[in-house]
Design a protein around this motif. Sequence first.
Motif, PDB file in Angstrom:
ATOM      1  N   ASN A 173      42.628  32.494  26.636  1.00  0.00           N
ATOM      2  CA  ASN A 173      41.626  32.799  27.655  1.00  0.00           C
ATOM      3  C   ASN A 173      41.997  34.055  28.426  1.00  0.00           C
ATOM      4  N   GLU A 174      43.246  34.108  28.836  1.00  0.00           N
ATOM      5  CA  GLU A 174      43.727  35.258  29.607  1.00  0.00           C
ATOM      6  C   GLU A 174      43.643  36.538  28.784  1.00  0.00           C
ATOM      7  N   LEU A 175      43.980  36.431  27.500  1.00  0.00           N
ATOM      8  CA  LEU A 175      43.941  37.600  26.623  1.00  0.00           C
ATOM      9  C   LEU A 175      42.501  38.086  26.441  1.00  0.00           C
ATOM     10  N   LEU A 176      41.581  37.148  26.221  1.00  0.00           N
ATOM     11  CA  LEU A 176      40.173  37.502  26.058  1.00  0.00           C
ATOM     12  C   LEU A 176      39.624  38.141  27.327  1.00  0.00           C
ATOM     13  N   ARG A 177      39.908  37.523  28.456  1.00  0.00           N
ATOM     14  CA  ARG A 177      39.426  38.030  29.740  1.00  0.00           C
ATOM     15  C   ARG A 177      39.996  39.433  30.018  1.00  0.00           C
ATOM     16  N   PHE A 178      41.295  39.600  29.732  1.00  0.00           N
ATOM     17  CA  PHE A 178      41.951  40.883  29.961  1.00  0.00           C
ATOM     18  C   PHE A 178      41.378  41.965  29.044  1.00  0.00           C
ATOM     19  N   GLY A 179      41.174  41.610  27.771  1.00  0.00           N
ATOM     20  CA  GLY A 179      40.645  42.579  26.809  1.00  0.00           C
ATOM     21  C   GLY A 179      39.257  43.076  27.185  1.00  0.00           C
ATOM     22  N   LEU A 180      38.383  42.143  27.567  1.00  0.00           N
ATOM     23  CA  LEU A 180      37.021  42.520  27.953  1.00  0.00           C
ATOM     24  C   LEU A 180      37.020  43.326  29.253  1.00  0.00           C
ATOM     25  N   THR A 181      37.911  42.957  30.172  1.00  0.00           N
ATOM     26  CA  THR A 181      38.002  43.693  31.433  1.00  0.00           C
ATOM     27  C   THR A 181      38.426  45.139  31.179  1.00  0.00           C
ATOM     28  N   MET A 182      39.416  45.325  30.320  1.00  0.00           N
ATOM     29  CA  MET A 182      39.870  46.678  29.998  1.00  0.00           C
ATOM     30  C   MET A 182      38.800  47.463  29.248  1.00  0.00           C
ATOM     31  N   LEU A 183      38.046  46.779  28.395  1.00  0.00           N
ATOM     32  CA  LEU A 183      36.955  47.436  27.658  1.00  0.00           C
ATOM     33  C   LEU A 183      35.915  48.006  28.621  1.00  0.00           C
ATOM     34  N   GLY A 184      35.551  47.222  29.623  1.00  0.00           N
ATOM     35  CA  GLY A 184      34.569  47.673  30.602  1.00  0.00           C
ATOM     36  C   GLY A 184      35.088  48.815  31.458  1.00  0.00           C
ATOM     37  N   ILE A 185      36.342  48.705  31.889  1.00  0.00           N
ATOM     38  CA  ILE A 185      36.938  49.758  32.729  1.00  0.00           C
ATOM     39  C   ILE A 185      37.019  51.069  31.954  1.00  0.00           C
ATOM     40  N   CYS A 186      37.461  51.008  30.700  1.00  0.00           N
ATOM     41  CA  CYS A 186      37.553  52.216  29.875  1.00  0.00           C
ATOM     42  C   CYS A 186      36.175  52.814  29.605  1.00  0.00           C
ATOM     43  N   THR A 187      35.177  51.954  29.447  1.00  0.00           N
ATOM     44  CA  THR A 187      33.809  52.433  29.246  1.00  0.00           C
ATOM     45  C   THR A 187      33.319  53.199  30.465  1.00  0.00           C
ATOM     46  N   LEU A 188      33.614  52.677  31.658  1.00  0.00           N
ATOM     47  CA  LEU A 188      33.221  53.361  32.886  1.00  0.00           C
ATOM     48  C   LEU A 188      33.914  54.719  33.002  1.00  0.00           C
ATOM     49  N   ILE A 189      35.188  54.757  32.665  1.00  0.00           N
ATOM     50  CA  ILE A 189      35.936  56.022  32.708  1.00  0.00           C
ATOM     51  C   ILE A 189      35.327  57.032  31.749  1.00  0.00           C
TER      52      ILE A 189
ATOM     53  N   MET B 113      27.845  34.310  29.608  1.00  0.00           N
ATOM     54  CA  MET B 113      27.723  32.882  29.306  1.00  0.00           C
ATOM     55  C   MET B 113      28.416  32.547  27.986  1.00  0.00           C
ATOM     56  N   GLY B 114      28.319  33.463  27.012  1.00  0.00           N
ATOM     57  CA  GLY B 114      28.990  33.255  25.738  1.00  0.00           C
ATOM     58  C   GLY B 114      30.501  33.250  25.887  1.00  0.00           C
ATOM     59  N   VAL B 115      31.015  34.175  26.691  1.00  0.00           N
ATOM     60  CA  VAL B 115      32.460  34.224  26.958  1.00  0.00           C
ATOM     61  C   VAL B 115      32.913  32.944  27.647  1.00  0.00           C
ATOM     62  N   LYS B 116      32.139  32.498  28.619  1.00  0.00           N
ATOM     63  CA  LYS B 116      32.476  31.260  29.337  1.00  0.00           C
ATOM     64  C   LYS B 116      32.496  30.067  28.387  1.00  0.00           C
ATOM     65  N   GLU B 117      31.524  29.988  27.484  1.00  0.00           N
ATOM     66  CA  GLU B 117      31.460  28.889  26.522  1.00  0.00           C
ATOM     67  C   GLU B 117      32.626  28.955  25.545  1.00  0.00           C
ATOM     68  N   LEU B 118      32.974  30.150  25.113  1.00  0.00           N
ATOM     69  CA  LEU B 118      34.081  30.317  24.171  1.00  0.00           C
ATOM     70  C   LEU B 118      35.409  29.923  24.802  1.00  0.00           C
ATOM     71  N   MET B 119      35.590  30.235  26.071  1.00  0.00           N
ATOM     72  CA  MET B 119      36.851  29.947  26.750  1.00  0.00           C
ATOM     73  C   MET B 119      37.084  28.452  26.943  1.00  0.00           C
ATOM     74  N   LYS B 120      36.024  27.657  26.876  1.00  0.00           N
ATOM     75  CA  LYS B 120      36.176  26.206  27.016  1.00  0.00           C
ATOM     76  C   LYS B 120      37.039  25.616  25.906  1.00  0.00           C
ATOM     77  N   SER B 121      36.990  26.224  24.723  1.00  0.00           N
ATOM     78  CA  SER B 121      37.692  25.666  23.564  1.00  0.00           C
ATOM     79  C   SER B 121      38.960  26.441  23.223  1.00  0.00           C
ATOM     80  N   MET B 122      39.395  27.303  24.138  1.00  0.00           N
ATOM     81  CA  MET B 122      40.576  28.125  23.889  1.00  0.00           C
ATOM     82  C   MET B 122      41.711  27.738  24.829  1.00  0.00           C
ATOM     83  N   SER B 123      42.905  28.022  24.402  1.00  0.00           N
ATOM     84  CA  SER B 123      44.068  27.754  25.244  1.00  0.00           C
ATOM     85  C   SER B 123      44.088  28.721  26.423  1.00  0.00           C
ATOM     86  N   LEU B 124      44.862  28.384  27.429  1.00  0.00           N
ATOM     87  CA  LEU B 124      44.949  29.218  28.626  1.00  0.00           C
ATOM     88  C   LEU B 124      45.421  30.629  28.289  1.00  0.00           C
ATOM     89  N   GLN B 125      46.380  30.736  27.405  1.00  0.00           N
ATOM     90  CA  GLN B 125      46.927  32.042  27.022  1.00  0.00           C
ATOM     91  C   GLN B 125      45.870  32.900  26.329  1.00  0.00           C
TER      92      GLN B 125
END
Length: 456
Positions: free
Chosen positions: A434-450, A420-432
């Motif tokens: 947003n994509e960087l934040l989403r990508f960074g968190l996605t990679m963080l989770g994938i690396c954690t699983l590995i 919910m915090g990520v969703k709220e933060l993305m409301k006030s960010m540019s599309l670029q």
Amino acid sequence: MNKHSIKITKNKELFLVLLGIWGVFLLFNMYMPTIRADDMVYASRLDKLGYLGASIEHYKTWSSRIIVELFLMFFSKHFALWKLLNSMVMVGTVVLLCKYVFEKINVKNLLLVFSIYCLVPMTVMGETGWRATTLNYQWPVAFSLLAFYPFFQVLRGEEITRKIYWLSIPLLIFSTNQEQVNACFFVLTSIVSLYLIVNGRYSYKLSVFSIISLAELIFSLTTPGNALRAVHEINRWFPEYKNFNFLNKLDLGISSFGKPFFLDMNILFLLLFSLVFILVYRKHQNYYVRILTALPLFLNLTIYFGNTMGQSFTYVSGNKRAMIWSSSNLNNLFTGLGTKLSLFYPGTWIATLVVLGLLICLIVGIYLSFDNKKTAILLVILMIMGFCSRVIMGFSPTVWASGMRTYYILYIVIVLLVLMGVKELMKSMSLQKNELLRFGLTMLGICTLILTVMSK
């Protein structure tokens, strides 16, 4: 390409991603779990007593979780089937969290939720046997998420989905057989029901869930085995517990929540503290409010960096006293007996007051982070529920013996808050961005699983 073709392509992509996530979880469940501890105990009980005999014997002498344990005994003989179903439960949890946070389930949202979910330390599910722990914690929490969805739909002014409603009822009977999960579900749904009644929006269909939860609560309180087990567990794990009064038990619950949550390093909790700090700092100009809501993040980081610093000039007398970032004495404050809180000795209040103070800072921060105050209040209630899910463990002699698996409810609450915090933060960010934040968190989770798999 017309709109219909685009929709079909996106649906195919979503299906393939869901299938891929299920495949990842299936490989995880194929590789990580081993047969040990309670898994072997329940297989042995089934061989000796059968389903009915084992259930009656445990009801009288050990536990009210006879529904959960029936399935546990069954899966003790069907390990491969459990692996398949547990993978589906994990996927279901990800999908439900995605539905709660985002209006639409798309590939990027699903991958983000999957990644944040992977920040939950999955290895806690193996503390006392993978099947035993997942059936007592992971499955009940997932089924409760589904059972709460009709309440969520009514809150949003939507019609209750019939299929979800009827599927939720038997799954809720299973999930509320777990006392910790049921206590949280009952209190949360009672608060939501009261709000809906006051606003004239309550649906009688929701009463079925409240009745099931209340019946299971009464059942767990009146089961003779629970009282006998408590006596046994005190003698086995925590002999000093029989001398604890209400205040000692409350303090034990608060300290068992506070140190791992606020003072130890955990990437999931650190993400929450960071998001709250960033959101409040961006939305509110009041300097004192910013300080207040930044405390959980900066204290956590201070302790972490303090733990990485070594002592220099060891031959200088009193050098250790100069290590102002050292946190080695925290273990003297948070002990196996709690913080040893006493009303008559103010010096013993420090640790408990710090934990409660940090909790208040976090709650204020969560409330101020969201523009929609109804959403903010619901998230605050969830945070308090997560806190209470740990505090009630202080009233059990197995508060330490149960390990970190009893933290699972709080983990899922924090996953929801982070999303919910990520969703709220993305409301006030540019599309670029947003994509960087989403990508960074996605990679963080994938690396954690590995890393989780590699560190088996």
